[in-house]
Design an enzyme around this catalytic site. Structure first.
Site, short mmCIF file in Angstrom:
data_model
loop_
_atom_site.label_atom_id
_atom_site.label_comp_id
_atom_site.label_asym_id
_atom_site.label_seq_id
_atom_site.Cartn_x
_atom_site.Cartn_y
_atom_site.Cartn_z
NE ARG A 56 8.16 15.09 0.80
CZ ARG A 56 7.33 15.48 1.68
NH1 ARG A 56 7.62 14.65 2.90
NH2 ARG A 56 6.50 16.26 1.66
CB THR A 60 13.61 36.20 2.48
OG1 THR A 60 13.19 35.69 1.01
CG2 THR A 60 13.78 37.51 2.33
CG HIS A 100 3.36 20.74 1.78
ND1 HIS A 100 4.07 19.72 2.61
CD2 HIS A 100 2.21 20.84 2.66
CE1 HIS A 100 3.66 19.40 3.64
NE2 HIS A 100 2.44 20.14 3.64
CG ASP A 157 6.09 16.76 4.91
OD1 ASP A 157 5.42 17.37 4.19
OD2 ASP A 157 6.21 15.69 5.29
#
Length: 218
Positions: free
Chosen positions: A14, A170, A191, A195
Site C-alpha cells: 500500500r 456512526t 483513503h 480503500d
C-alpha cells in the site's frame, strides 16, 4: 504503554496509495449501509446484554482483525500499525444535552468487555466534561450513536484530518421493514489507510456477526 509497529515500506503493497492519499490528494471516504440485524436484535432481547455495547464490541472485534484500520504514524511521521486499538464511544447526558467520550480496553471476550463498557456508560452518563477519563490513548477509534433517528447517509467534514487514520463509526436508530430489523451504519476512514474494498469487507463482516449472533449469549 502500547506502541505501534513501524511498517516495512519496502514490502508494503500500500505504500504508493498511502503516499498518494496522504500527500497529493488527502481525503477520507464514507460509506453508509443498512445492515439487517434481525437475528442480532432478537438475540439481545433474549439476553441481559446491552445493544449499544454489543454494537461497539462487534465493530471493535472487526477493526482489530485488519491492519488497515489500525494505522497510525510514528514520531518520525512514518506509517505504523497498532497491535490493538480500543473503542471510544459517546455517552449522552440528557440533562445537559451534551455527550462524553468514554473508552474501555478492547477484549476479545465479549462478556468481559460488556461488563466494563456497561460500567463506563453508567459512570459517565452524568459527566460534565467531554473526556471524563482524561486524554484518551492514541490507539482509540471512535464510535458514535444517534439513536433518535435512522439515516441513509452520514458524513463528517473533518478539517485538517490528513493524519487521522483510525476509522470513525456512526450508528443510527433501528427501522422495521417487512418484518426485518435494520441498523444504519456509517463508516468513515482516511483513503490513505483503506480503500472501498477494505471498508466493504469490514461492513460485510459486520453483517455476518449480526446474522449469527451466537457470541451474544456466550
Amino acid at each position: 504503554m502500547e506502541t505501534a509497529r513501524p511498517i516495512d515500506l519496502d514490502t508494503w503493497p500500500r505504500r504508493e496509495h498511502f503516499d498518494h492519499y496522504r500527500d497529493q490528494v488527502p481525503c477520507s471516504h464514507a460509506m453508509t449501509v443498512d445492515v439487517d440485524v434481525t437475528e442480532f436484535a432478537a438475540a439481545l432481547r433474549a439476553s441481559t446484554h446491552k445493544t449499544y455495547v454489543a454494537q461497539i464490541w462487534a465493530l471493535a472485534s472487526l477493526v482489530n482483525r485488519h491492519a488497515e484500520f489500525r494505522l497510525t504514524l510514528t514520531d518520525a511521521g512514518e506509517p505504523a500499525v497498532w497491535d490493538v486499538v480500543h473503542p471510544m464511544f459517546t455517552v449522552f447526558n440528557p440533562d445537559r444535552e451534551t455527550f462524553a467520550a468514554s473508552w474501555v480496553p478492547y477484549d476479545a471476550d465479549f462478556a468481559r468487555f460488556h461488563d466494563r463498557a456497561v460500567r463506563a456508560l453508567a459512570d459517565h452518563r452524568g459527566a460534565t466534561s467531554m473526556f471524563p477519563q482524561g486524554p484518551p490513548p492514541a490507539n482509540c477509534f471512535d464510535v458514535s450513536s444517534i439513536p433518535w433517528t435512522a439515516f441513509s447517509g452520514f458524513n463528517l467534514q473533518i478539517d485538517g484530518a490528513s493524519e487521522h487514520f483510525l476509522p470513525i463509526f456512526t450508528l443510527g436508530r433501528y427501522t422495521e421493514r417487512a418484518g426485518r430489523t435494520f441498523l444504519p451504519l456509517a463508516v468513515q476512514v482516511h483513503h490513505a489507510a483503506a480503500d472501498g474494498f477494505h471498508t466493504a469487507r469490514l461492513v460485510n463482516e459486520f453483517r455476518e456477526l449480526a446474522a449469527d449472533p451466537t457470541w451474544v449469549a456466550g
